[in-house]
Design an enzyme around this catalytic site. Structure first.
Site, short mmCIF file in Angstrom:
data_model
loop_
_atom_site.label_atom_id
_atom_site.label_comp_id
_atom_site.label_asym_id
_atom_site.label_seq_id
_atom_site.Cartn_x
_atom_site.Cartn_y
_atom_site.Cartn_z
CB CYS A 1 -47.01 1.97 -51.61
SG CYS A 1 -48.72 1.42 -51.45
CB CYS B 1 -54.20 4.60 -54.43
SG CYS B 1 -52.54 5.29 -54.57
S1 FES Z 1 -49.46 5.07 -52.24
FE1 FES Z 1 -50.04 3.15 -51.56
S2 FES Z 1 -52.14 3.11 -51.76
FE2 FES Z 1 -51.57 5.03 -52.41
#
Ligand code: FES
Lengths: 236, 143
Positions: free
Chosen positions: B37, B107
């Site tokens: 992400c 995460c």
């Molecule tokens: S979406 Fe990347 S750490 Fe949560």
């Protein structure tokens, strides 16, 4: 994985030939079960790939697999058409984008795509955290509408003074992003394509794959921080 | 996004945001990222060299609400524990406590990675720093 005589037609049991339609009876054949995306397009596993040349090939195959052609066909044939079409779409979407294509190559070659297990770009991380701080300050100014103190940050400035700082960051990071893209699709692609075939454990090969991994990783971080910056500056 | 109450609590009222002095020999710093992400997390701990207890923990996260909540919770948990105890914290504990959905598991992994990186940094400092040279050598031999 050649356990099944893949080249035998599922319908007439004759040698089907290499084409997607059986050479004997003309029934649609499933794509090879283990064929990767390059193979589906009958391409070598090379990275410098002309997306413009890929498109007509895609349309040609897509037409051939189109479920409409098989509406009157056997149920099994309809199923094959559907499956072929969906794999073809997936392959096309992945291969036409240089970054997706590279990430896919990592999966093929090393059995894993991008994950957190690679040597993290520490300098870039610190820069990103700095930007985060600036963004927090910027947001705080927006909420307070005043001139709060900026501990350790941009002198005593309001949002108006902070904005150009953020813009500067955005431009610099965008440039870093563009540089990475150029390096990947230029030198790194060329280095991969130059590798001799049949040397799966080679050092040069591992080296190139490492570069791909590093650049793609950095790109993921840069993309995210750039997105945040654009959002904050109202350019998104 | 359906964040749990606990996530929202940590997110809107994060504990222990901030930085510690990176050059302090008793401060361990871990900066990690999730290429999936593009989020980045920094976690720092300051350890009492006598007792090996974590006296302070701070974080800074460039990331989503779950990452902020995960790191906030992690710092809360680490304070007052020994380094060895902190090493036992698993991302699954965080997932459970914060009721994170499957798409947000990475995460919490980021938080666990950050904990480990901070402790690793501390150990390396102990190994190369002047004050911790002895224990560091012993560590190296026992490995
Ligand atoms: S979406 Fe990347 S750490 Fe949560």
């Amino acid at each position: 994985m050649e356990t099944l005589p893949v080249k035998t037609c599922w319908y007439c049991r004759q040698a089907a030939g290499a084409d997607s339609l059986c050479a004997e009876c003309g029934r649609l054949q499933p794509l090879e079960r283990d064929a990767d995306y390059f193979r589906i397009f009958r391409l070598e596993r090379k990275l410098s790939l002309d997306a413009a040349a890929l498109e007509p090939k895609f349309h040609e195959f897509a037409r051939r697999f189109h479920p409409d052609h098989y509406r009157m066909g056997l149920p099994r044939e309809r199923l094959i058409a559907l499956e072929n079409a969906s794999r073809l779409n997936q392959a096309y979407r992945t291969l036409r984008d240089p970054f997706d294509r590279s990430a896919y190559l990592l999966e093929l070659e090393e059995g894993r795509g991008l994950d957190g297990k690679d040597s993290p770009p520490q300098e870039l991380f610190e820069e990103i955290l700095e930007v985060q701080e600036l963004l927090d300050e910027y947001a705080a100014v927006g909420e307070a509408g005043g001139t709060p103190a900026f501990p350790g940050g941009v002198e005593e400035a309001g949002g108006a003074a902070l904005r150009p700082v953020l813009e500067e960051r955005r431009i610099a990071l965008q440039k870093a992003q563009d540089d990475r893209a150029r390096r990947l699709t230029g030198d790194v692609f060329a280095a991969w394509d130059r590798l001799p075939d049949g040397d799966p454990g080679g050092l040069a090969r591992a080296e190139v794959l490492r570069s791909i991994r590093r650049i793609l990783g950095e790109r993921a971080y840069l993309r995210r921080v750039l997105h945040r910056l654009r959002e904050a500056l109202g350019e998104a | 996004m359906p964040y749990s109450d606990k996530v929202l609590d940590h997110y809107s009222n994060p504990r222990n945001v901030g930085s510690l002095d990176k050059s302090d020999p008793h401060v361990g710093t871990g900066i990690v990222g999730a290429p999936e992400c593009g989020d980045v997390m920094k976690l720092q701990i300051r350890v009492n060299p006598e007792t090996n207890v974590i006296e302070d923990a701070r974080f800074k996260t460039f990331g989503c609400g779950s990452a902020i909540a995960s790191s906030s919770l992690a710092t809360e948990w680490m304070k007052g524990r020994t380094v060895e105890q902190a090493m036992q914290i698993r991302n699954t504990d965080i997932v459970e406590e914060l009721a994170l959905p499957p798409v947000k598991i990475h995460c919490s992994v980021l938080a666990e990675d950050a904990i480990k990186a901070a402790i690793e940094d501390l150990r390396q400092k102990a190994g190369t720093g002047t004050s911790g040279a002895e224990s560091g050598e012993r560590q190296a031999v026992s490995r």
